[in-house]
Motif scaffolding. Sequence first.
Motif, PDB file in Angstrom:
ATOM      1  N   GLY A 105     -16.302 -33.367  26.537  1.00  0.00           N
ATOM      2  CA  GLY A 105     -17.472 -33.930  26.541  1.00  0.00           C
ATOM      3  C   GLY A 105     -18.076 -34.350  27.784  1.00  0.00           C
ATOM      4  N   ALA A 163     -26.492 -37.770  23.998  1.00  0.00           N
ATOM      5  CA  ALA A 163     -27.661 -38.517  23.506  1.00  0.00           C
ATOM      6  C   ALA A 163     -28.779 -38.671  24.458  1.00  0.00           C
ATOM      7  CB  ALA A 163     -27.305 -39.947  22.952  1.00  0.00           C
ATOM      8  N   VAL A 164     -28.587 -38.605  25.667  1.00  0.00           N
ATOM      9  CA  VAL A 164     -29.595 -38.575  26.685  1.00  0.00           C
ATOM     10  C   VAL A 164     -30.469 -37.320  26.913  1.00  0.00           C
ATOM     11  CG1 VAL A 164     -30.152 -39.689  28.813  1.00  0.00           C
ATOM     12  CG2 VAL A 164     -28.524 -40.721  27.463  1.00  0.00           C
ATOM     13  N   ALA A 224     -35.611 -46.661  28.986  1.00  0.00           N
ATOM     14  CA  ALA A 224     -35.140 -47.894  29.798  1.00  0.00           C
ATOM     15  C   ALA A 224     -33.524 -47.947  29.807  1.00  0.00           C
ATOM     16  CB  ALA A 224     -35.350 -49.026  28.458  1.00  0.00           C
ATOM     17  N   ILE A 225     -33.145 -48.473  30.843  1.00  0.00           N
ATOM     18  CA  ILE A 225     -31.734 -48.719  30.739  1.00  0.00           C
ATOM     19  C   ILE A 225     -31.421 -49.909  30.005  1.00  0.00           C
ATOM     20  CG2 ILE A 225     -29.735 -49.155  32.501  1.00  0.00           C
ATOM     21  CD1 ILE A 225     -30.897 -47.079  34.312  1.00  0.00           C
ATOM     22  N   VAL A 231     -18.631 -24.730  24.786  1.00  0.00           N
ATOM     23  CA  VAL A 231     -17.223 -24.372  24.137  1.00  0.00           C
ATOM     24  C   VAL A 231     -17.042 -25.659  23.265  1.00  0.00           C
ATOM     25  CG1 VAL A 231     -14.833 -24.576  24.584  1.00  0.00           C
ATOM     26  CG2 VAL A 231     -16.334 -23.222  26.087  1.00  0.00           C
ATOM     27  N   TRP A 262     -32.702 -40.487  14.618  1.00  0.00           N
ATOM     28  CA  TRP A 262     -33.059 -41.069  15.805  1.00  0.00           C
ATOM     29  C   TRP A 262     -31.986 -40.567  16.871  1.00  0.00           C
ATOM     30  CZ3 TRP A 262     -29.097 -44.575  17.402  1.00  0.00           C
ATOM     31  CH2 TRP A 262     -29.196 -45.131  18.724  1.00  0.00           C
ATOM     32  N   PHE A 263     -30.641 -40.707  16.630  1.00  0.00           N
ATOM     33  CA  PHE A 263     -29.639 -40.214  17.460  1.00  0.00           C
ATOM     34  C   PHE A 263     -29.301 -38.811  17.391  1.00  0.00           C
ATOM     35  CE2 PHE A 263     -25.049 -41.623  19.286  1.00  0.00           C
ATOM     36  CZ  PHE A 263     -25.940 -42.131  20.545  1.00  0.00           C
ATOM     37  N   ASN A 285     -24.376 -34.664  17.693  1.00  0.00           N
ATOM     38  CA  ASN A 285     -23.113 -35.419  17.824  1.00  0.00           C
ATOM     39  C   ASN A 285     -22.756 -35.569  16.428  1.00  0.00           C
ATOM     40  OD1 ASN A 285     -23.360 -35.339  20.732  1.00  0.00           O
ATOM     41  ND2 ASN A 285     -23.566 -37.762  20.869  1.00  0.00           N
ATOM     42  N   ARG A 317     -36.694 -48.199  13.287  1.00  0.00           N
ATOM     43  CA  ARG A 317     -37.554 -46.866  14.131  1.00  0.00           C
ATOM     44  C   ARG A 317     -39.112 -46.962  13.568  1.00  0.00           C
ATOM     45  NH1 ARG A 317     -34.608 -48.430  17.393  1.00  0.00           N
ATOM     46  NH2 ARG A 317     -33.031 -47.385  18.524  1.00  0.00           N
ATOM     47  N   THR A 377     -38.198 -39.466  23.157  1.00  0.00           N
ATOM     48  CA  THR A 377     -38.224 -39.122  21.488  1.00  0.00           C
ATOM     49  C   THR A 377     -39.477 -38.313  21.472  1.00  0.00           C
ATOM     50  OG1 THR A 377     -37.427 -41.310  20.998  1.00  0.00           O
ATOM     51  CG2 THR A 377     -38.114 -40.125  19.193  1.00  0.00           C
ATOM     52  N   HIS A 427     -24.412 -48.265  21.356  1.00  0.00           N
ATOM     53  CA  HIS A 427     -25.266 -48.921  20.934  1.00  0.00           C
ATOM     54  C   HIS A 427     -25.276 -50.215  20.388  1.00  0.00           C
ATOM     55  CE1 HIS A 427     -29.786 -49.156  20.212  1.00  0.00           C
ATOM     56  NE2 HIS A 427     -30.025 -48.067  21.376  1.00  0.00           N
ATOM     57  N   ASP A 462     -19.280 -43.883  23.138  1.00  0.00           N
ATOM     58  CA  ASP A 462     -19.410 -44.129  21.654  1.00  0.00           C
ATOM     59  C   ASP A 462     -18.204 -44.153  21.025  1.00  0.00           C
ATOM     60  OD1 ASP A 462     -22.031 -44.603  21.073  1.00  0.00           O
ATOM     61  OD2 ASP A 462     -22.679 -42.592  21.411  1.00  0.00           O
ATOM     62  N   PHE A 502     -24.467 -49.065  26.080  1.00  0.00           N
ATOM     63  CA  PHE A 502     -25.792 -48.100  25.960  1.00  0.00           C
ATOM     64  C   PHE A 502     -25.552 -47.157  26.968  1.00  0.00           C
ATOM     65  CE2 PHE A 502     -27.345 -52.188  24.463  1.00  0.00           C
ATOM     66  CZ  PHE A 502     -28.158 -51.549  23.373  1.00  0.00           C
ATOM     67  N   SER A 503     -26.630 -46.462  27.808  1.00  0.00           N
ATOM     68  CA  SER A 503     -26.291 -45.202  28.517  1.00  0.00           C
ATOM     69  C   SER A 503     -25.369 -45.517  29.888  1.00  0.00           C
ATOM     70  CB  SER A 503     -27.661 -44.690  28.859  1.00  0.00           C
ATOM     71  OG  SER A 503     -28.540 -45.459  29.617  1.00  0.00           O
TER      72      SER A 503
HETATM   73  O1  SFD Z   1     -34.397 -46.517  23.238  1.00  0.00           O
HETATM   74  C1  SFD Z   1     -18.643 -32.215  22.637  1.00  0.00           C
HETATM   75  N1  SFD Z   1     -29.430 -44.910  24.011  1.00  0.00           N
HETATM   76  C2  SFD Z   1     -29.741 -45.558  24.939  1.00  0.00           C
HETATM   77  N2  SFD Z   1     -29.181 -46.192  25.976  1.00  0.00           N
HETATM   78  C3  SFD Z   1     -29.981 -46.800  26.857  1.00  0.00           C
HETATM   79  O2  SFD Z   1     -29.338 -47.194  27.971  1.00  0.00           O
HETATM   80  N3  SFD Z   1     -31.254 -46.900  27.044  1.00  0.00           N
HETATM   81  C4  SFD Z   1     -32.182 -46.649  25.791  1.00  0.00           C
HETATM   82  O3  SFD Z   1     -33.364 -46.860  25.941  1.00  0.00           O
HETATM   83  C5  SFD Z   1     -31.595 -46.124  24.864  1.00  0.00           C
HETATM   84  N4  SFD Z   1     -32.026 -45.773  23.467  1.00  0.00           N
HETATM   85  C6  SFD Z   1     -31.598 -44.489  23.017  1.00  0.00           C
HETATM   86  C7  SFD Z   1     -30.170 -43.950  23.261  1.00  0.00           C
HETATM   87  C8  SFD Z   1     -30.015 -42.653  22.563  1.00  0.00           C
HETATM   88  C9  SFD Z   1     -30.951 -41.897  21.953  1.00  0.00           C
HETATM   89  C10 SFD Z   1     -30.484 -40.614  21.415  1.00  0.00           C
HETATM   90  C11 SFD Z   1     -32.188 -42.289  21.928  1.00  0.00           C
HETATM   91  C12 SFD Z   1     -32.545 -43.617  22.174  1.00  0.00           C
HETATM   92  C13 SFD Z   1     -33.418 -41.488  21.349  1.00  0.00           C
HETATM   93  C14 SFD Z   1     -27.969 -44.669  23.744  1.00  0.00           C
HETATM   94  C15 SFD Z   1     -27.230 -43.921  25.021  1.00  0.00           C
HETATM   95  O4  SFD Z   1     -27.827 -42.454  24.950  1.00  0.00           O
HETATM   96  C16 SFD Z   1     -25.876 -43.743  24.546  1.00  0.00           C
HETATM   97  O5  SFD Z   1     -25.238 -44.941  24.597  1.00  0.00           O
HETATM   98  C17 SFD Z   1     -24.948 -42.967  25.505  1.00  0.00           C
HETATM   99  O6  SFD Z   1     -25.332 -41.542  25.741  1.00  0.00           O
HETATM  100  C18 SFD Z   1     -23.312 -42.803  24.981  1.00  0.00           C
HETATM  101  O7  SFD Z   1     -22.813 -42.019  25.830  1.00  0.00           O
HETATM  102  P1  SFD Z   1     -21.675 -40.824  25.141  1.00  0.00           P
HETATM  103  O8  SFD Z   1     -20.953 -40.192  26.419  1.00  0.00           O
HETATM  104  O9  SFD Z   1     -20.444 -41.949  24.641  1.00  0.00           O
HETATM  105  O10 SFD Z   1     -22.161 -39.863  24.187  1.00  0.00           O
HETATM  106  P2  SFD Z   1     -23.177 -38.795  24.559  1.00  0.00           P
HETATM  107  O11 SFD Z   1     -24.047 -39.016  25.814  1.00  0.00           O
HETATM  108  O12 SFD Z   1     -23.847 -38.377  23.258  1.00  0.00           O
HETATM  109  O13 SFD Z   1     -22.171 -37.366  24.849  1.00  0.00           O
HETATM  110  C19 SFD Z   1     -21.334 -36.855  24.262  1.00  0.00           C
HETATM  111  C20 SFD Z   1     -20.998 -35.346  24.752  1.00  0.00           C
HETATM  112  O14 SFD Z   1     -20.151 -34.922  23.789  1.00  0.00           O
HETATM  113  C21 SFD Z   1     -20.199 -33.331  23.824  1.00  0.00           C
HETATM  114  N5  SFD Z   1     -19.634 -33.107  22.536  1.00  0.00           N
HETATM  115  N6  SFD Z   1     -18.143 -31.377  23.432  1.00  0.00           N
HETATM  116  C22 SFD Z   1     -17.293 -30.499  23.081  1.00  0.00           C
HETATM  117  N7  SFD Z   1     -16.836 -30.334  21.879  1.00  0.00           N
HETATM  118  C23 SFD Z   1     -16.957 -31.102  20.923  1.00  0.00           C
HETATM  119  N8  SFD Z   1     -16.582 -31.172  19.584  1.00  0.00           N
HETATM  120  C24 SFD Z   1     -18.302 -32.106  21.165  1.00  0.00           C
HETATM  121  N9  SFD Z   1     -18.836 -33.017  20.404  1.00  0.00           N
HETATM  122  C25 SFD Z   1     -19.687 -33.591  21.310  1.00  0.00           C
HETATM  123  C26 SFD Z   1     -21.891 -33.527  23.651  1.00  0.00           C
HETATM  124  O15 SFD Z   1     -22.465 -32.198  23.843  1.00  0.00           O
HETATM  125  C27 SFD Z   1     -22.234 -34.519  24.649  1.00  0.00           C
HETATM  126  O16 SFD Z   1     -22.318 -33.730  25.976  1.00  0.00           O
HETATM  127  S1  SFD Z   1     -32.809 -46.818  22.634  1.00  0.00           S
HETATM  128  O17 SFD Z   1     -33.033 -46.216  21.180  1.00  0.00           O
HETATM  129  O18 SFD Z   1     -32.509 -48.086  22.861  1.00  0.00           O
END
Ligand code: SFD
Length: 666
Positions: free
Chosen positions: A27, A63-64, A70-71, A194, A254-255, A259, A285, A386, A418, A457, A466-467
Amino acid sequence: MEQETNEFRFVEKPEVVEVETDLLLMGGGMAGAGAAFEACRWANPKNLKVVMVDKAAVERSGAVAQGLSAINTYIGENDLDDYVRYVRGDLMGITREDLVYDLGRHVDDSVHLFEEWGLPIWKKDDEGHSMDGHQARDAGTALLKDGGTPVRSGKWQIMINGESYKAIVGEVAKKALETNKEATGMEENLYERVFCTRLLLDANEENRVAGAIGFSVRENKVYVFKANAILNGSGGAVNVFRPRSVGEGMGRAWFPVWNSGSGYAMGAQAGAEMTLMENRFVPMRFKDGYGPVGAWFLFFKAKATNGLGEDYCEKHADMIHEEFAPYDNPMGTCLRNHAAMIEMADGNGPIIMHTDKAMQALAESMDEKQIKHLEAEAWEDFLDMTIAQAGLWAAENVEPDKVPSELMPSEPYLLGSHAGCAGFWVSGPGDIEGAPDEWSWGYNRMSTVKGLFMAGDVVGASGHKFSSGSHAEGRIAGKAMVAFCLDNADYTPTFKESVDELVAEMYLPMEIHGKHKAYTTAPENIDVNPNYIRPRMLQFRLMKIMDEYVGGVSTQYKTSKSLLEEGLRKLDVLKEDSKHLAAQDLHELLRCWENYHRIWAAEAHARHILFREESRYPGYYYRGDFPGIDDENWKCFTNSKVNPETGEWDVKKVDYVQLVAAPAPA
Ligand code: SFD
Ligand code: AMP
């Protein structure tokens, strides 16, 4: 039905590529990118190999992918203990405070790096006026690390121009991998597109991870990774429950729909202990477009009301205090949902966000140019993260400064970064005062399976990362993985299972499709065939089961012992039927495995809700047979584990320990 086997009679055998590495990062999302950046710094001088694998392209994966506005976690001028209190309070009293504290003390460094790498961060000027990230940069304001003042939306959140957030963070991760490739002489160490299907356990050592297997979604190739330490950073689970939007809108959530619970499934199958998998996140939302509300509540200071114009949180504050104190002070995310859900159930909907009033109030003290900028910010909040919400506004002729918009609690998602905390039980840093010894077993963020690390996550009991926090947690894990590899330098991975059998299992859906497709006259498009089930149809069944039995939107998030038991029975049958999944091409093979992973995540969730006999998270889900919170019996972690040999689940209570004191009464 007869068990199908794959002898590669109807599908071409894929090429099998073996990759040997010290660290494998599964990931390349926020956590994986953080891990790559940090691990390579320590791995390069030690000649340790770091390999990353992602189902998508790191530049826009996870997710990003679309960016963020925002962070949500930046400690800055705040007190770290307060951060722990905030996370604990929002997650109804139960969190691993050692993990949260550890995260909090590292997260700002990741944010400072993001800014250094080019992410525009909003700043205050000398008069205290807000400037967006580009204005701030043009004006030459100080970087955060040099004392620049961010524009806070809430106490913990800072505003960014974040359309390219993931591209920036991903690029640095890829650059770090490049340096490792050069340092170790590897030919390739980034495998994009992959999809990993399974973690592989060691043949000689009990409870020890040895590798992972995945397939290319573009070429007829299977990758077998042999590793000393593996990071599971594969994100949360979406589309496990029936979404509110079906048909043409089903891809909207939303998410990120991509994933698919892989991290939960692969970790659980390998026997890693999970915690608080009953938890879920139901975000409030903007209806149908799923635009996040945080910036609207906190930055634009908008109010949400029921359809009668009443502030639903205020209306139910006394009742919520009576039933849920001390968790109502401040009223956390699930309790705010709870208040809205009461109104919806009483027929007092729709829930409305008064964007118009908020913008008009802000505009009162602004000139023309500033008002235009404010309008742009309102749109950019969504264009940055979004896009569909901005599209929906445009399509429905909504001008947010003139008319309000409807809000809606979404379908449930499983995540731990989150405002949720479903995930794995991991080792803490070991240096936090008061943390029980058994919360730390040597390597920070290592799961209960030796060599298998977790970040983002998939880490349980420590939400609100968060991110930025996910990136920081990836860094923590990445560094610990290097230490682990150095301490286990003599290790040689040997797989318990046969690679040939795993490859055959992986491609079975394509063999099944090839074998039976002629039964129907239009095999490419026909979903119904008595010999197999297509991934799309399996997904519909999963979503229906979860929705109706495990507290989805159609039962207004309510479930009970009898419903859960019936749901689990149906999940069992679904799992059995998943052995008859059929894929016409590699893309559908991906869909098959994603849905197989979703079933595992779903099962963990259902089993945990069944085990916890109370409604710990009102507004996220309700046990109709155990309404209310029962602190006396249930202020504890709920941990589960699958026996990798037998597939049996074991769920137990684990003591909660508070590490950070409650604030002294005012
Ligand atoms: O507005 C495989 N998030 C928010 N975080 C913030 O800091 N500020 C915000 O404003 C946030 N908001 C928000 C957020 C997310 C989304 C979708 C929206 C709004 C619309 C949350 C963050 O994005 C979240 O906390 C992090 O991204 C989590 O990080 P991580 O690394 O746990 O997950 P990831 O980034 O989704 O990455 C997962 C990776 O794994 C890959 N993957 N690869 C190989 N084989 C498999 N079987 C796999 N399965 C998954 C994926 O491709 C990805 O690269 S708000 O709502 O508050
Ligand atoms: P969201 O956009 O809903 O994901 O929220 C982003 C951030 O703002 C998260 O840290 C939320 O906990 C927080 N937040 C959202 N709405 C509110 C609110 N009404 N009151 C306090 N915090 C909120």
